[in-house]
Design a protein around this motif. Structure first.
Motif, PDB file in Angstrom:
ATOM      1  N   VAL A  59       0.871  -1.176   0.000  1.00 56.99           N
ATOM      2  CA  VAL A  59       0.000   0.000   0.000  1.00 56.99           C
ATOM      3  C   VAL A  59       0.908   1.225   0.000  1.00 56.99           C
ATOM      4  N   LEU A  60       0.713   2.105  -0.968  1.00 53.12           N
ATOM      5  CA  LEU A  60       1.483   3.329  -1.064  1.00 53.12           C
ATOM      6  C   LEU A  60       0.592   4.489  -0.656  1.00 53.12           C
ATOM      7  N   LYS A  61       1.061   5.270   0.315  1.00 52.61           N
ATOM      8  CA  LYS A  61       0.265   6.412   0.758  1.00 52.61           C
ATOM      9  C   LYS A  61       1.178   7.581   1.076  1.00 52.61           C
ATOM     10  N   SER A  62       0.592   8.757   1.034  1.00 50.98           N
ATOM     11  CA  SER A  62       1.368   9.955   1.323  1.00 50.98           C
ATOM     12  C   SER A  62       1.185  10.371   2.774  1.00 50.98           C
ATOM     13  N   GLU A  63       2.138  11.141   3.226  1.00 51.99           N
ATOM     14  CA  GLU A  63       2.091  11.709   4.563  1.00 51.99           C
ATOM     15  C   GLU A  63       1.040  12.810   4.618  1.00 51.99           C
ATOM     16  N   GLY A  64       0.427  12.959   5.742  1.00 49.89           N
ATOM     17  CA  GLY A  64      -0.478  14.086   5.941  1.00 49.89           C
ATOM     18  C   GLY A  64      -1.865  13.872   5.392  1.00 49.89           C
ATOM     19  N   GLU A  65      -2.633  14.925   5.469  1.00 46.78           N
ATOM     20  CA  GLU A  65      -4.047  14.870   5.091  1.00 46.78           C
ATOM     21  C   GLU A  65      -4.346  15.666   3.827  1.00 46.78           C
ATOM     22  N   GLN A  66      -3.334  16.248   3.217  1.00 47.80           N
ATOM     23  CA  GLN A  66      -3.551  17.101   2.058  1.00 47.80           C
ATOM     24  C   GLN A  66      -3.486  16.290   0.763  1.00 47.80           C
ATOM     25  N   VAL A  67      -2.768  16.785  -0.194  1.00 43.57           N
ATOM     26  CA  VAL A  67      -2.649  16.186  -1.514  1.00 43.57           C
ATOM     27  C   VAL A  67      -1.857  14.867  -1.438  1.00 43.57           C
ATOM     28  N   PHE A  68      -2.233  13.895  -2.282  1.00 43.93           N
ATOM     29  CA  PHE A  68      -1.489  12.631  -2.319  1.00 43.93           C
ATOM     30  C   PHE A  68      -0.075  12.873  -2.817  1.00 43.93           C
ATOM     31  N   CYS A  69       0.045  13.470  -3.998  1.00 41.87           N
ATOM     32  CA  CYS A  69       1.369  13.735  -4.557  1.00 41.87           C
ATOM     33  C   CYS A  69       1.234  14.802  -5.636  1.00 41.87           C
ATOM     34  N   ALA A  70       2.080  15.819  -5.559  1.00 41.34           N
ATOM     35  CA  ALA A  70       2.054  16.889  -6.551  1.00 41.34           C
ATOM     36  C   ALA A  70       2.762  16.491  -7.836  1.00 41.34           C
ATOM     37  N   GLY A  71       3.379  15.317  -7.853  1.00 40.52           N
ATOM     38  CA  GLY A  71       4.104  14.864  -9.037  1.00 40.52           C
ATOM     39  C   GLY A  71       5.590  15.063  -8.858  1.00 40.52           C
ATOM     40  N   ALA A  72       6.275  15.234  -9.965  1.00 45.14           N
ATOM     41  CA  ALA A  72       7.727  15.414  -9.925  1.00 45.14           C
ATOM     42  C   ALA A  72       8.064  16.789  -9.353  1.00 45.14           C
ATOM     43  N   SER A  73       9.275  16.924  -8.878  1.00 40.94           N
ATOM     44  CA  SER A  73       9.738  18.175  -8.286  1.00 40.94           C
ATOM     45  C   SER A  73       9.837  19.279  -9.335  1.00 40.94           C
ATOM     46  N   PHE A  74       9.081  20.334  -9.148  1.00 40.72           N
ATOM     47  CA  PHE A  74       9.128  21.465 -10.069  1.00 40.72           C
ATOM     48  C   PHE A  74      10.492  22.140 -10.008  1.00 40.72           C
ATOM     49  N   ASP A  75      11.076  22.225  -8.813  1.00 40.64           N
ATOM     50  CA  ASP A  75      12.399  22.837  -8.673  1.00 40.64           C
ATOM     51  C   ASP A  75      13.437  22.088  -9.502  1.00 40.64           C
ATOM     52  N   GLU A  76      13.376  20.753  -9.506  1.00 41.01           N
ATOM     53  CA  GLU A  76      14.312  19.976 -10.318  1.00 41.01           C
ATOM     54  C   GLU A  76      14.023  20.139 -11.806  1.00 41.01           C
ATOM     55  N   LEU A  77      12.754  20.237 -12.159  1.00 41.68           N
ATOM     56  CA  LEU A  77      12.376  20.409 -13.567  1.00 41.68           C
ATOM     57  C   LEU A  77      12.968  21.694 -14.137  1.00 41.68           C
ATOM     58  N   VAL A  78      12.804  22.802 -13.445  1.00 50.49           N
ATOM     59  CA  VAL A  78      13.291  24.077 -13.985  1.00 50.49           C
ATOM     60  C   VAL A  78      14.815  24.179 -13.952  1.00 50.49           C
ATOM     61  N   ALA A  79      15.466  23.297 -13.199  1.00 57.40           N
ATOM     62  CA  ALA A  79      16.931  23.318 -13.126  1.00 57.40           C
ATOM     63  C   ALA A  79      17.594  22.506 -14.237  1.00 57.40           C
ATOM     64  N   ILE A  80      16.812  21.787 -15.037  1.00 62.81           N
ATOM     65  CA  ILE A  80      17.380  20.971 -16.117  1.00 62.81           C
ATOM     66  C   ILE A  80      18.058  21.887 -17.129  1.00 62.81           C
ATOM     67  N   SER A  81      19.330  21.573 -17.437  1.00 62.82           N
ATOM     68  CA  SER A  81      20.069  22.432 -18.354  1.00 62.82           C
ATOM     69  C   SER A  81      20.641  21.692 -19.562  1.00 62.82           C
ATOM     70  N   ASN A  82      20.468  20.358 -19.601  1.00 63.76           N
ATOM     71  CA  ASN A  82      20.978  19.621 -20.759  1.00 63.76           C
ATOM     72  C   ASN A  82      20.192  18.321 -20.939  1.00 63.76           C
ATOM     73  N   LEU A  83      20.458  17.648 -22.030  1.00 62.59           N
ATOM     74  CA  LEU A  83      19.726  16.437 -22.392  1.00 62.59           C
ATOM     75  C   LEU A  83      19.883  15.333 -21.350  1.00 62.59           C
ATOM     76  N   GLU A  84      21.094  15.119 -20.861  1.00 62.75           N
ATOM     77  CA  GLU A  84      21.331  14.048 -19.877  1.00 62.75           C
ATOM     78  C   GLU A  84      20.544  14.286 -18.594  1.00 62.75           C
ATOM     79  N   GLU A  85      20.532  15.529 -18.113  1.00 60.88           N
ATOM     80  CA  GLU A  85      19.756  15.855 -16.915  1.00 60.88           C
ATOM     81  C   GLU A  85      18.266  15.636 -17.179  1.00 60.88           C
ATOM     82  N   GLY A  86      17.820  15.975 -18.374  1.00 57.76           N
ATOM     83  CA  GLY A  86      16.418  15.779 -18.741  1.00 57.76           C
ATOM     84  C   GLY A  86      16.039  14.307 -18.764  1.00 57.76           C
ATOM     85  N   LYS A  87      16.903  13.492 -19.345  1.00 53.39           N
ATOM     86  CA  LYS A  87      16.645  12.046 -19.373  1.00 53.39           C
ATOM     87  C   LYS A  87      16.581  11.478 -17.964  1.00 53.39           C
ATOM     88  N   ALA A  88      17.506  11.885 -17.120  1.00 52.17           N
ATOM     89  CA  ALA A  88      17.522  11.387 -15.740  1.00 52.17           C
ATOM     90  C   ALA A  88      16.264  11.827 -14.997  1.00 52.17           C
TER      91      ALA A  88
END
Length: 104
Positions: free
Chosen positions: A58-87
């Motif tokens: 059973v997979l569950k999130s901590e707390g009572e709010q949202v289950f999961c916002a998805g991938a980290s937006f901070d990491e997404l905007v920090a992508i600067s090349n193809l290899e980082e994007g693939k990872a």
């Protein structure tokens, strides 16, 4: 100290009871998945799939709010090349591929 500085890579805890593994994850940014947390979750699925004392996960999130916002937006905007994007975009695929599947 803010919550984010206490757990910048999030948290992941597993408890096994009555053949059921409960994985609980959390991250200060609406339970988003940073790369480190995705890797830990994939490794946990791998370990649990080899555990004969576990029949259900059973997979569950901590707390009572949202289950999961998805991938980290901070990491997404920090992508600067193809290899980082693939990872970055391969993180969820790694988790999905690690999920154990048994068909009866």
């Amino acid at each position: 100290m803010t919550m984010g500085s206490e757990r910048p890579y999030g948290s992941l805890y597993t408890k096994i009871e009555n053949r059921i593994a409960h994985i609980e994850f959390g991250h200060p940014a609406s339970n988003s998945f940073v790369t480190e947390l995705l890797n830990r979750l994939a490794n946990e699925f791998d370990a649990l799939s080899d555990n004969n004392d576990v029949s259900v996960i059973v997979l569950k999130s901590e707390g009572e709010q949202v289950f999961c916002a998805g991938a980290s937006f901070d990491e997404l905007v920090a992508i600067s090349n193809l290899e980082e994007g693939k990872a970055f975009f391969g993180g969820f695929a790694k988790v999905i591929n690690a999920m154990p599947c048994d068909y009866v």
